[in-house]
Design a protein around this motif. Structure first.
Motif, PDB file in Angstrom:
ATOM      1  N   ALA A  28      -6.092   7.761   1.904  1.00 27.07           N
ATOM      2  CA  ALA A  28      -5.180   6.976   1.083  1.00 27.07           C
ATOM      3  C   ALA A  28      -4.344   7.962   0.276  1.00 27.07           C
ATOM      4  CB  ALA A  28      -5.958   6.042   0.163  1.00 27.07           C
ATOM      5  N   PHE A  29      -3.094   7.596   0.009  1.00 25.15           N
ATOM      6  CA  PHE A  29      -2.169   8.483  -0.694  1.00 25.15           C
ATOM      7  C   PHE A  29      -2.776   8.985  -1.997  1.00 25.15           C
ATOM      8  CE2 PHE A  29       1.901  10.207  -1.494  1.00 25.15           C
ATOM      9  CZ  PHE A  29       2.129  10.113  -2.848  1.00 25.15           C
ATOM     10  N   GLY A  30      -2.738  10.272  -2.203  1.00 26.35           N
ATOM     11  CA  GLY A  30      -3.274  10.888  -3.407  1.00 26.35           C
ATOM     12  C   GLY A  30      -4.729  11.282  -3.317  1.00 26.35           C
ATOM     13  N   ASP A  31      -5.413  10.901  -2.232  1.00 23.12           N
ATOM     14  CA  ASP A  31      -6.841  11.200  -2.100  1.00 23.12           C
ATOM     15  C   ASP A  31      -7.150  12.409  -1.221  1.00 23.12           C
ATOM     16  OD1 ASP A  31      -7.493   9.122  -3.761  1.00 23.12           O
ATOM     17  OD2 ASP A  31      -8.085   7.749  -2.152  1.00 23.12           O
ATOM     18  N   ALA A  32      -6.137  13.018  -0.623  1.00 25.84           N
ATOM     19  CA  ALA A  32      -6.392  14.191   0.216  1.00 25.84           C
ATOM     20  C   ALA A  32      -6.860  15.343  -0.673  1.00 25.84           C
ATOM     21  CB  ALA A  32      -5.132  14.596   0.973  1.00 25.84           C
ATOM     22  N   PRO A  33      -7.969  15.985  -0.306  1.00 22.43           N
ATOM     23  CA  PRO A  33      -8.457  17.100  -1.115  1.00 22.43           C
ATOM     24  C   PRO A  33      -7.475  18.275  -1.106  1.00 22.43           C
ATOM     25  CG  PRO A  33     -10.095  16.436   0.525  1.00 22.43           C
ATOM     26  CD  PRO A  33      -8.832  15.707   0.837  1.00 22.43           C
ATOM     27  N   GLN A  34      -7.542  19.071  -2.133  1.00 18.36           N
ATOM     28  CA  GLN A  34      -6.731  20.290  -2.199  1.00 18.36           C
ATOM     29  C   GLN A  34      -7.130  21.203  -1.043  1.00 18.36           C
ATOM     30  OE1 GLN A  34      -4.305  20.505  -4.161  1.00 18.36           O
ATOM     31  NE2 GLN A  34      -3.794  22.621  -4.531  1.00 18.36           N
ATOM     32  N   ASN A  35      -6.168  21.789  -0.374  1.00 17.55           N
ATOM     33  CA  ASN A  35      -6.385  22.742   0.728  1.00 17.55           C
ATOM     34  C   ASN A  35      -7.138  22.135   1.909  1.00 17.55           C
ATOM     35  OD1 ASN A  35      -5.105  24.852  -0.748  1.00 17.55           O
ATOM     36  ND2 ASN A  35      -6.996  25.101  -1.915  1.00 17.55           N
ATOM     37  N   VAL A  36      -6.939  20.845   2.162  1.00 15.79           N
ATOM     38  CA  VAL A  36      -7.568  20.199   3.313  1.00 15.79           C
ATOM     39  C   VAL A  36      -7.052  20.871   4.595  1.00 15.79           C
ATOM     40  CG1 VAL A  36      -5.801  18.383   3.504  1.00 15.79           C
ATOM     41  CG2 VAL A  36      -8.079  17.974   4.371  1.00 15.79           C
ATOM     42  N   PRO A  37      -7.917  21.064   5.585  1.00 12.05           N
ATOM     43  CA  PRO A  37      -7.447  21.651   6.849  1.00 12.05           C
ATOM     44  C   PRO A  37      -6.393  20.759   7.504  1.00 12.05           C
ATOM     45  CG  PRO A  37      -9.848  21.632   6.756  1.00 12.05           C
ATOM     46  CD  PRO A  37      -9.365  20.825   5.592  1.00 12.05           C
ATOM     47  N   LYS A  38      -5.445  21.389   8.140  1.00 10.04           N
ATOM     48  CA  LYS A  38      -4.395  20.663   8.842  1.00 10.04           C
ATOM     49  C   LYS A  38      -4.737  20.603  10.317  1.00 10.04           C
ATOM     50  CE  LYS A  38      -1.173  22.372   5.511  1.00 10.04           C
ATOM     51  NZ  LYS A  38      -2.199  23.238   4.924  1.00 10.04           N
ATOM     52  N   PRO A  39      -4.314  19.583  11.012  1.00  9.65           N
ATOM     53  CA  PRO A  39      -3.490  18.480  10.536  1.00  9.65           C
ATOM     54  C   PRO A  39      -4.314  17.450   9.763  1.00  9.65           C
ATOM     55  CG  PRO A  39      -4.007  18.138  12.840  1.00  9.65           C
ATOM     56  CD  PRO A  39      -4.604  19.456  12.452  1.00  9.65           C
ATOM     57  N   TYR A  40      -3.600  16.701   8.931  1.00 10.83           N
ATOM     58  CA  TYR A  40      -4.186  15.567   8.242  1.00 10.83           C
ATOM     59  C   TYR A  40      -3.090  14.542   8.023  1.00 10.83           C
ATOM     60  CZ  TYR A  40      -2.220  17.131   3.733  1.00 10.83           C
ATOM     61  OH  TYR A  40      -1.379  17.497   2.726  1.00 10.83           O
ATOM     62  N   ALA A  41      -3.476  13.343   7.645  1.00  8.91           N
ATOM     63  CA  ALA A  41      -2.502  12.284   7.410  1.00  8.91           C
ATOM     64  C   ALA A  41      -2.886  11.500   6.170  1.00  8.91           C
ATOM     65  CB  ALA A  41      -2.416  11.359   8.617  1.00  8.91           C
ATOM     66  N   VAL A  42      -1.882  10.899   5.558  1.00 10.68           N
ATOM     67  CA  VAL A  42      -2.083  10.026   4.402  1.00 10.68           C
ATOM     68  C   VAL A  42      -1.324   8.725   4.642  1.00 10.68           C
ATOM     69  CG1 VAL A  42      -2.425  11.927   2.778  1.00 10.68           C
ATOM     70  CG2 VAL A  42      -0.139  10.995   3.098  1.00 10.68           C
ATOM     71  N   TRP A  43      -1.762   7.681   3.973  1.00  9.94           N
ATOM     72  CA  TRP A  43      -1.059   6.403   4.038  1.00  9.94           C
ATOM     73  C   TRP A  43      -0.974   5.819   2.637  1.00  9.94           C
ATOM     74  CZ3 TRP A  43      -3.283   1.848   2.443  1.00  9.94           C
ATOM     75  CH2 TRP A  43      -4.669   1.858   2.271  1.00  9.94           C
ATOM     76  N   GLN A  44       0.040   4.978   2.440  1.00  8.06           N
ATOM     77  CA  GLN A  44       0.179   4.280   1.168  1.00  8.06           C
ATOM     78  C   GLN A  44       0.837   2.931   1.404  1.00  8.06           C
ATOM     79  OE1 GLN A  44       2.949   6.030  -1.639  1.00  8.06           O
ATOM     80  NE2 GLN A  44       4.025   7.054   0.030  1.00  8.06           N
ATOM     81  N   THR A  45       0.473   1.977   0.564  1.00 11.07           N
ATOM     82  CA  THR A  45       1.118   0.671   0.603  1.00 11.07           C
ATOM     83  C   THR A  45       2.460   0.792  -0.103  1.00 11.07           C
ATOM     84  OG1 THR A  45      -1.035  -0.423   0.566  1.00 11.07           O
ATOM     85  CG2 THR A  45       0.882  -1.765  -0.027  1.00 11.07           C
ATOM     86  N   ILE A  46       3.524   0.382   0.579  1.00  9.25           N
ATOM     87  CA  ILE A  46       4.859   0.469  -0.017  1.00  9.25           C
ATOM     88  C   ILE A  46       5.471  -0.907  -0.263  1.00  9.25           C
ATOM     89  CG2 ILE A  46       5.361   2.791   0.812  1.00  9.25           C
ATOM     90  CD1 ILE A  46       6.963   1.505   3.115  1.00  9.25           C
ATOM     91  N   GLY A  47       4.742  -1.955   0.106  1.00 15.31           N
ATOM     92  CA  GLY A  47       5.237  -3.309  -0.127  1.00 15.31           C
ATOM     93  C   GLY A  47       4.314  -4.322   0.523  1.00 15.31           C
ATOM     94  N   GLY A  48       4.714  -5.568   0.407  1.00 13.71           N
ATOM     95  CA  GLY A  48       3.953  -6.637   1.025  1.00 13.71           C
ATOM     96  C   GLY A  48       3.975  -7.889   0.192  1.00 13.71           C
ATOM     97  N   ASP A  49       3.404  -8.936   0.774  1.00 11.08           N
ATOM     98  CA  ASP A  49       3.327 -10.204   0.064  1.00 11.08           C
ATOM     99  C   ASP A  49       2.340 -11.132   0.760  1.00 11.08           C
ATOM    100  OD1 ASP A  49       4.757 -10.886   2.344  1.00 11.08           O
ATOM    101  OD2 ASP A  49       6.608 -11.282   1.270  1.00 11.08           O
ATOM    102  N   PRO A  50       1.820 -12.131   0.016  1.00 18.09           N
ATOM    103  CA  PRO A  50       0.941 -13.103   0.636  1.00 18.09           C
ATOM    104  C   PRO A  50       1.761 -14.078   1.484  1.00 18.09           C
ATOM    105  CG  PRO A  50       1.244 -13.627  -1.677  1.00 18.09           C
ATOM    106  CD  PRO A  50       1.955 -12.331  -1.423  1.00 18.09           C
ATOM    107  N   GLU A  51       1.113 -14.690   2.465  1.00 20.78           N
ATOM    108  CA  GLU A  51       1.740 -15.737   3.273  1.00 20.78           C
ATOM    109  C   GLU A  51       1.617 -17.039   2.478  1.00 20.78           C
ATOM    110  OE1 GLU A  51       3.280 -15.374   6.349  1.00 20.78           O
ATOM    111  OE2 GLU A  51       3.010 -13.221   6.008  1.00 20.78           O
ATOM    112  N   ASN A  52       2.577 -17.294   1.610  1.00 19.09           N
ATOM    113  CA  ASN A  52       2.520 -18.452   0.722  1.00 19.09           C
ATOM    114  C   ASN A  52       2.907 -19.740   1.446  1.00 19.09           C
ATOM    115  OD1 ASN A  52       1.742 -17.195  -1.729  1.00 19.09           O
ATOM    116  ND2 ASN A  52       3.787 -16.311  -1.866  1.00 19.09           N
ATOM    117  N   TYR A  53       2.279 -20.840   1.018  1.00 18.00           N
ATOM    118  CA  TYR A  53       2.553 -22.171   1.557  1.00 18.00           C
ATOM    119  C   TYR A  53       2.838 -23.115   0.398  1.00 18.00           C
ATOM    120  CZ  TYR A  53       0.138 -19.966   5.451  1.00 18.00           C
ATOM    121  OH  TYR A  53      -0.237 -19.091   6.432  1.00 18.00           O
ATOM    122  N   LEU A  54       3.451 -24.257   0.700  1.00 14.50           N
ATOM    123  CA  LEU A  54       3.725 -25.234  -0.351  1.00 14.50           C
ATOM    124  C   LEU A  54       2.446 -25.834  -0.912  1.00 14.50           C
ATOM    125  CD1 LEU A  54       6.845 -27.055   1.116  1.00 14.50           C
ATOM    126  CD2 LEU A  54       6.765 -25.361  -0.721  1.00 14.50           C
TER     127      LEU A  54
END
Length: 121
Positions: A28-54
């Protein structure tokens, strides 16, 4: 309340081959340890919404995620991005290829892409 991206990638042989298993170098974004071996990847939520109904409570939530891969070469960054794509694209929709870049200070290569993921509650 989050897309199950880590759970899906933790089971994929292609991702495991490139990012390891326990612990997998996919954070998760911000959780990669310092000096982690490469390659590595991170992800973060940049948006979204609930499937709202009436009437009634939503039965699903939509999430937009940004995935960033870091590696010592462009070839390695693309290989990890491809493995991640192959692992998750049956569970979500890829919405953006962010392309390649290289950090001028660290000299790390980066590949970025975004996905939209619908998660049933």
């Amino acid at each position: 309340m989050f897309a199950p991206i880590n759970a899906v990638c933790a089971l994929d042989a292609g991702v495991i081959a490139l990012l390891g298993s326990v612990p997998q170098r996919f954070y998760a974004f911000g959780d990669a340890p310092q000096n982690v071996p490469k390659p590595y990847a991170v992800w973060q939520t940049i948006g979204g919404d609930p499937e709202n109904y009436l009437a009634g409570r939503p039965d699903a939530d939509g999430y937009s995620l940004q995935i960033d891969v870091y590696a010592e070469s462009g070839k390695d960054a693309r290989a990890v991005a491809k493995a991640l794509r192959d692992a998750i694209e049956l569970h979500c929709n890829i919405t953006r290829w962010g392309g390649d870049s290289r950090d001028p200070v660290t000299k790390n290569y980066r590949y970025s892409f975004d996905v939209n993921w619908i998660v049933l509650r």
